[in-house]
Scaffold this active site. Sequence first.
Site, PDB file in Angstrom:
ATOM      1  CE  LYS A 135     -30.526 137.181 -25.615  1.00  0.00           C
ATOM      2  NZ  LYS A 135     -29.935 138.580 -25.145  1.00  0.00           N
ATOM      3  CE  LYS A 158     -39.416 144.302 -17.416  1.00  0.00           C
ATOM      4  NZ  LYS A 158     -40.200 144.756 -18.775  1.00  0.00           N
ATOM      5  CE  LYS A 198     -41.935 136.813 -19.170  1.00  0.00           C
ATOM      6  NZ  LYS A 198     -42.420 138.242 -19.271  1.00  0.00           N
TER       7      LYS A 198
HETATM    8  P1  TYM Z   1     -43.005 142.182 -24.619  1.00  0.00           P
HETATM    9  O1  TYM Z   1     -42.084 142.734 -25.536  1.00  0.00           O
HETATM   10  O2  TYM Z   1     -42.289 141.941 -23.395  1.00  0.00           O
HETATM   11  O3  TYM Z   1     -43.459 140.563 -25.253  1.00  0.00           O
HETATM   12  C1  TYM Z   1     -44.038 140.639 -26.601  1.00  0.00           C
HETATM   13  C2  TYM Z   1     -45.250 139.873 -26.505  1.00  0.00           C
HETATM   14  O4  TYM Z   1     -44.783 138.542 -26.101  1.00  0.00           O
HETATM   15  C3  TYM Z   1     -45.195 137.760 -25.062  1.00  0.00           C
HETATM   16  N1  TYM Z   1     -44.609 137.167 -24.219  1.00  0.00           N
HETATM   17  C4  TYM Z   1     -44.717 135.795 -24.161  1.00  0.00           C
HETATM   18  N2  TYM Z   1     -45.988 134.776 -24.595  1.00  0.00           N
HETATM   19  C5  TYM Z   1     -45.805 133.549 -24.113  1.00  0.00           C
HETATM   20  N3  TYM Z   1     -44.925 133.056 -23.390  1.00  0.00           N
HETATM   21  C6  TYM Z   1     -43.811 133.926 -22.989  1.00  0.00           C
HETATM   22  N4  TYM Z   1     -42.773 133.181 -22.178  1.00  0.00           N
HETATM   23  C7  TYM Z   1     -43.532 135.322 -23.505  1.00  0.00           C
HETATM   24  N5  TYM Z   1     -42.644 136.170 -23.343  1.00  0.00           N
HETATM   25  C8  TYM Z   1     -43.251 137.252 -23.787  1.00  0.00           C
HETATM   26  C9  TYM Z   1     -46.031 138.898 -24.429  1.00  0.00           C
HETATM   27  O5  TYM Z   1     -46.968 138.758 -23.541  1.00  0.00           O
HETATM   28  C10 TYM Z   1     -46.316 140.048 -25.514  1.00  0.00           C
HETATM   29  O6  TYM Z   1     -47.517 139.698 -26.117  1.00  0.00           O
HETATM   30  N6  TYM Z   1     -45.813 145.762 -22.992  1.00  0.00           N
HETATM   31  C11 TYM Z   1     -45.624 145.042 -24.220  1.00  0.00           C
HETATM   32  C12 TYM Z   1     -45.339 145.595 -25.368  1.00  0.00           C
HETATM   33  C13 TYM Z   1     -46.516 146.574 -25.732  1.00  0.00           C
HETATM   34  C14 TYM Z   1     -47.694 146.210 -26.303  1.00  0.00           C
HETATM   35  C15 TYM Z   1     -48.207 147.627 -26.367  1.00  0.00           C
HETATM   36  C16 TYM Z   1     -48.786 144.967 -26.336  1.00  0.00           C
HETATM   37  C17 TYM Z   1     -46.370 147.846 -25.936  1.00  0.00           C
HETATM   38  N7  TYM Z   1     -47.533 148.604 -26.182  1.00  0.00           N
HETATM   39  C18 TYM Z   1     -49.738 147.504 -26.958  1.00  0.00           C
HETATM   40  C19 TYM Z   1     -49.653 145.194 -26.697  1.00  0.00           C
HETATM   41  C20 TYM Z   1     -50.356 146.257 -27.152  1.00  0.00           C
HETATM   42  C21 TYM Z   1     -44.348 144.227 -23.716  1.00  0.00           C
HETATM   43  O7  TYM Z   1     -43.351 144.660 -23.056  1.00  0.00           O
HETATM   44  O8  TYM Z   1     -44.396 142.828 -24.557  1.00  0.00           O
END
Ligand code: TYM
Length: 334
Positions: A199, A114, A196
């Site tokens: 968006k 990022k 992956k």
């Molecule tokens: P985030 O918001 O980027 O994504 C949310 C969840 O979706 C999953 N994900 C995917 N899984 C499979 N294929 C994909 N292409 C794909 N894109 C996204 C992510 O792995 C995630 O599980 N840091 C985290 C949010 C967060 C969180 C937490 C999660 C904040 N605090 C505490 C668990 C526990 C994040 O940015 O996910």
Amino acid sequence: MKRLVSGIKPTGELTLGNYIGAIKQFVKLQNELVDTEFFIFVADLHAITTPQEKQKLRARIKDIAAFYVACGLDPERVHLFIQSEVIEHALLGYIMESTAYIGEMERMIQFKEKKRTQTEGVRTSLLTYPALMAADILLYDASIVPVGEDQNQHLELTRLLAERFNIQYGQTFVVPVGHITKVGAKIKDLQEPTKKMSKSEGLSEKSYILLQDTPNQIRNKIRSAVTDSDQSIRFDEKLKPGISNLLTIYSAITDMPIKKIEKKYEHETSYQGFKEELGELLANHIESIQTKYKSLIQSSELDQILDKGRDYASMIAKRKMAKVMARMGLERKK
Ligand code: TYM
């Protein structure tokens, strides 16, 4: 009682990756883990680690909450809330920053990626993001954290920080384990199926499917997904990443094992029929979620759910913070 915690950040509209890798897992586990308490939140504090437009952010926070319920999370069973409404997340986030080392944050792959693509100044919170994520989890003594593959490294760091804190200040936190789904932990970009699905700015719309896409957009995007010229419907991530990704999506949506899907299409001589059927299945699946989403987003029911979730989560979080602060000597001597 065991606890499960997870969240999604409202930085863009929800993708099929978020749905299959995360939300669908939450729903499945909610029905399987009967003796586990669920805390699922909208990670809005994480969103502001990069610049966001105020109006859009406000709308997306509510959208994710509505989609949680529309996708099948039962508000009677799951505590649904918005992260910034439980202020203890930020407080424990700071304490985790005071537990972690800068080098540990700088090593995070997502931070490095990022940082590289950021056009404006890189915010400090982008670096310390994993400390806040650790706090999100440790605040509730979660033992299980369902996430997609890309969150693995953050989860490992959470475990490390929990262990370090426990050694320094005495047993305080449960050390969580990740739960990564076998099928769909990394849904790939439809145009570049080695990456992956996400968006992000600058990507072609054909790269991702959104939970807000119309049925026709969904059908078209599957139709134009990049596949190889071999025409046999076989799962082989190395040699056939495009078709393997579509098989994964098919399997996740229908709960049919990939082997069975391969068998079903073994006599096909082109990808066309398979793609048409997947497009149709997916369009119908997402359309039924959208119908529920539309009725929720206009109702007051969602606010009631989120108020209730916030109140319960706050109660647990406050109790935990009192213990954490006392362990560190952050309390007034009487
Ligand atoms: P985030 O918001 O980027 O994504 C949310 C969840 O979706 C999953 N994900 C995917 N899984 C499979 N294929 C994909 N292409 C794909 N894109 C996204 C992510 O792995 C995630 O599980 N840091 C985290 C949010 C967060 C969180 C937490 C999660 C904040 N605090 C505490 C668990 C526990 C994040 O940015 O996910």
